[in-house]
Design a protein around this motif. Sequence first.
Motif, short mmCIF file in Angstrom:
data_model
loop_
_atom_site.label_atom_id
_atom_site.label_comp_id
_atom_site.label_asym_id
_atom_site.label_seq_id
_atom_site.Cartn_x
_atom_site.Cartn_y
_atom_site.Cartn_z
N ILE A 1 0.86 -1.19 0.00
CA ILE A 1 0.00 0.00 0.00
C ILE A 1 0.90 1.24 0.00
CG2 ILE A 1 -1.61 1.32 1.44
CD1 ILE A 1 -2.75 -1.39 2.33
N VAL A 2 0.55 2.21 -0.80
CA VAL A 2 1.32 3.47 -0.80
C VAL A 2 0.40 4.63 -0.42
CG1 VAL A 2 3.01 2.72 -2.52
CG2 VAL A 2 0.95 3.88 -3.27
N ASP A 3 1.00 5.64 0.17
CA ASP A 3 0.25 6.85 0.52
C ASP A 3 0.43 7.86 -0.61
OD1 ASP A 3 -0.44 5.74 2.88
OD2 ASP A 3 1.08 6.75 4.07
N CYS A 4 -0.67 8.31 -1.15
CA CYS A 4 -0.59 9.29 -2.24
C CYS A 4 -1.11 10.64 -1.75
CB CYS A 4 -1.40 8.79 -3.44
SG CYS A 4 -1.32 9.93 -4.82
N TYR A 5 -0.21 11.60 -1.66
CA TYR A 5 -0.58 12.94 -1.20
C TYR A 5 -1.15 13.75 -2.36
CZ TYR A 5 2.31 11.97 2.90
OH TYR A 5 2.83 11.43 4.04
N PRO A 6 -1.98 14.74 -2.06
CA PRO A 6 -2.47 15.59 -3.16
C PRO A 6 -1.32 16.36 -3.80
CG PRO A 6 -3.18 16.43 -1.02
CD PRO A 6 -2.54 15.13 -0.76
N MET A 7 -1.45 16.58 -5.09
CA MET A 7 -0.44 17.34 -5.82
C MET A 7 -0.62 18.81 -5.49
SD MET A 7 1.89 17.02 -8.06
CE MET A 7 2.93 18.15 -8.92
N PRO A 8 0.34 19.43 -4.79
CA PRO A 8 0.15 20.84 -4.40
C PRO A 8 0.02 21.74 -5.62
CG PRO A 8 2.00 19.86 -3.22
CD PRO A 8 1.64 18.92 -4.31
N ALA A 9 -0.96 22.62 -5.59
CA ALA A 9 -1.14 23.57 -6.68
C ALA A 9 0.03 24.56 -6.69
CB ALA A 9 -2.45 24.32 -6.49
N ALA A 10 0.34 25.07 -7.88
CA ALA A 10 1.44 26.03 -7.98
C ALA A 10 1.02 27.36 -7.40
CB ALA A 10 1.82 26.19 -9.44
N GLN A 11 1.85 27.93 -6.52
CA GLN A 11 1.58 29.26 -5.97
C GLN A 11 2.91 29.92 -5.62
OE1 GLN A 11 -0.91 29.48 -2.46
NE2 GLN A 11 -0.90 31.71 -2.48
N ARG A 12 3.15 31.09 -6.19
CA ARG A 12 4.39 31.82 -5.90
C ARG A 12 4.14 33.07 -5.07
NH1 ARG A 12 8.13 31.76 -11.32
NH2 ARG A 12 8.57 29.54 -11.32
N LEU B 1 -9.85 19.22 -5.64
CA LEU B 1 -9.31 20.57 -5.90
C LEU B 1 -9.02 21.30 -4.59
CD1 LEU B 1 -10.05 19.99 -8.82
CD2 LEU B 1 -11.12 22.22 -8.95
N ALA B 2 -9.91 21.10 -3.60
CA ALA B 2 -9.70 21.76 -2.31
C ALA B 2 -8.42 21.28 -1.66
CB ALA B 2 -10.90 21.49 -1.41
N PHE B 3 -8.18 19.97 -1.72
CA PHE B 3 -6.95 19.42 -1.12
C PHE B 3 -5.71 19.90 -1.86
CE2 PHE B 3 -9.53 15.79 0.78
CZ PHE B 3 -9.46 16.32 2.05
N ARG B 4 -5.78 19.92 -3.22
CA ARG B 4 -4.61 20.37 -3.99
C ARG B 4 -4.33 21.84 -3.72
NH1 ARG B 4 -6.85 17.46 -9.27
NH2 ARG B 4 -6.61 15.35 -8.47
N GLY B 5 -5.38 22.64 -3.68
CA GLY B 5 -5.19 24.06 -3.40
C GLY B 5 -4.66 24.29 -2.00
N ALA B 6 -5.22 23.55 -1.03
CA ALA B 6 -4.76 23.71 0.36
C ALA B 6 -3.30 23.30 0.49
CB ALA B 6 -5.63 22.87 1.28
N ALA B 7 -2.92 22.21 -0.18
CA ALA B 7 -1.53 21.75 -0.12
C ALA B 7 -0.60 22.80 -0.75
CB ALA B 7 -1.39 20.41 -0.84
N GLY B 8 -1.02 23.36 -1.88
CA GLY B 8 -0.20 24.37 -2.55
C GLY B 8 -0.04 25.62 -1.70
N ALA B 9 -1.15 26.07 -1.09
CA ALA B 9 -1.09 27.27 -0.25
C ALA B 9 -0.23 27.02 0.99
CB ALA B 9 -2.49 27.69 0.15
N ALA B 10 -0.40 25.82 1.60
CA ALA B 10 0.39 25.49 2.80
C ALA B 10 1.88 25.51 2.46
CB ALA B 10 -0.01 24.13 3.33
N ARG B 11 2.24 24.95 1.32
CA ARG B 11 3.66 24.91 0.92
C ARG B 11 4.19 26.33 0.68
NH1 ARG B 11 5.36 21.66 -4.40
NH2 ARG B 11 4.27 23.41 -5.33
N ALA B 12 3.36 27.16 0.03
CA ALA B 12 3.81 28.52 -0.29
C ALA B 12 4.04 29.34 0.98
CB ALA B 12 2.78 29.20 -1.18
N TYR B 13 3.15 29.22 1.96
CA TYR B 13 3.31 30.03 3.17
C TYR B 13 4.39 29.48 4.10
CZ TYR B 13 -0.65 32.91 1.97
OH TYR B 13 -1.46 33.81 1.33
N LEU B 14 4.50 28.15 4.14
CA LEU B 14 5.56 27.57 4.99
C LEU B 14 6.94 27.92 4.44
CD1 LEU B 14 4.04 24.07 5.80
CD2 LEU B 14 4.53 25.89 7.42
N ALA B 15 7.02 28.14 3.11
CA ALA B 15 8.31 28.47 2.50
C ALA B 15 8.83 29.82 2.99
CB ALA B 15 8.18 28.47 0.99
N VAL B 16 7.91 30.72 3.42
CA VAL B 16 8.36 32.03 3.94
C VAL B 16 8.21 32.08 5.46
CG1 VAL B 16 7.99 33.33 1.83
CG2 VAL B 16 6.10 33.03 3.42
#
Lengths: 180, 411
Positions: free
Chosen positions: B145-156, B241-256
């Motif tokens: 079994i593998v865990d598949c995370y949502p693909m984070p949406a691109a956000q700069r 879409l909600a999960f992908r968007g949330a993952a993308g936003a989380a990554r963008a804000y954690l990066a700063v």
Amino acid sequence: MTARTTGAAGMLAAVCVAWSALPLRHGGLAGMFLAVAIACALLSVARLALGRSPDEASAYLNTVQQSARSVADLIRLCPWAEVMIVAVLALEAQHPSPPWHTGLLGAALLAYLFACHLAESRSRLAVLRPQAPLIAVGLGLLALAAGAAALPSGKGSAADVLAVLAGVAAVAVAGMVIPV
Amino acid sequence: MLSAHAQRLITLALAGLVIAVITRRPEFAGVAAPAVLLLAVRRPERPARVGVTASPSGTKLTEGERAELTVTVAGNRGFSVDLLIHPRYAVVPETPDGELAMHGGRSALPFQVTRTGRRSLGVLEITLWDRWRLTEGHATVELPIVDCYPMPAAQRQRVVLSRLPSRLGEHPSRSSGEGLEFTGVREFVPGDRQRRINWPATTRRGRLQLNTFAAERTQNVVIIADASSDVGEPGSTPADLAFRGAAGAARAYLAVRDRVGVIVYQRSVRWVSPGLGARHFYRIMNLMLVEHAVVADRGRYSPFTRLPRAALPPGSLILVFSPLLDRRLVETVRDLRERGFSMLIIDVLNTEPSGSNDSLSGLARRIWRMEQEAIRFSLRELGIPLVSWDGQQSLDEPLAPYTRRAMVIRQ
């Protein structure tokens, strides 16, 4: 690859049925064996073309699709190739054909069986390489038997001896199968 | 066991021999001869133990990420091996018919997982053949079994609030401090650092002038992913879409180095309190992974409209990824706005009710669209910005009006 071997199997099945049906005889057992052989040849090729049953569940299919899947499963279930072999040999036995005619039919049937196996297991022709010497010897025996049958017969002829040998061989083959 | 090929050879041999005996025609015995010869070499033996190992190149993947499944077969002792994979839902092997080619007892199969969730890779069917192809053996192995995370949406670009909490971060704030962004010049007072003296301005005015800089602050961001509506085409539902968007936003804000928390909203509410760092990102992703598995769960709705205080630090920026189909969430958003939070809704509704083309269905669809428009209008009237995101484009595009300057909080 599979499509090619399936096509080859289909062509060989057609050749076997046509070859065993010649010369055409109407009525009686010959007609029945011919009908069975044609039907089984078609179904055996259909079975190869259908391949394995699909993995997805049939719960979401509509009635027509479920019926089609049931028919396909039925086609996959039955050993059509085996029935075709018996029907073709029985049809050949209905004709007073020369021994070389039967010999060629035997070679075509063998080729059909190998084509079926390759299509079914999706293997390449190379997997039969270890069996090539045995196939060559077997075809040699087939030629010998056809040649012996072509000899003029008389009292205590070779045909009687071969008939006894055939009976012994039939018992031996049955013996090989029973433990399995 | 006997292979189907062997069974056909037996049929040919028996049929030929029986007909030869009955008809007394020896050529039929000749027809049986090759089959008898081939069957005579069969040895009914089997390998004592066959070991099969199947391991993916990674057990944590993102949607669409290419991975490799390595299958090793040992102990087959001269038996040839055919491998066939029956993949499960959302697992796409990069082989047209699922067959694996063995090279030296090892086989590698590239595959992708196309949808978020905890996914079984499927079942591996193993077929062993002896060298004469007369004996075959079958076995099936359940793949890992593998865990598949949502693909984070691109956000700069990021939405930044005008009023930030007094914690060191990377966003320039209105107040002056020790940051890097120049804000102006003022007169020197004792105690100021001499290295900040602006000498050209000092020369012009005749008194010591000092450069001032903006203080750099962090912000708290809370992302609400609404997974209550899993409608539409699997793989691109509003929940996906909600999960992908949330993952993308989380990554963008954690990066700063912002503190990011996530609330997953469906039949019940689960959250990860705001935090920062790479480990926190995986905490968020794990929450979404677990919650995605229960999207299709037919559990009972819990009748709440207020989100827990622990998940919502005061002064946070709240980003809501939602199709706004769940009335409870709409009420919750109104409640949050009334509590003074600054919010931004990213509308991920990308489908509408299907139906026939008759006039009644058309009328029902029109009423449904009007209801949706009314909900969005009422939220805009409350001062909540609302943008649409289709899941394909970058999040920067819908958020562009709010990322150019600091977002002013209206109480």
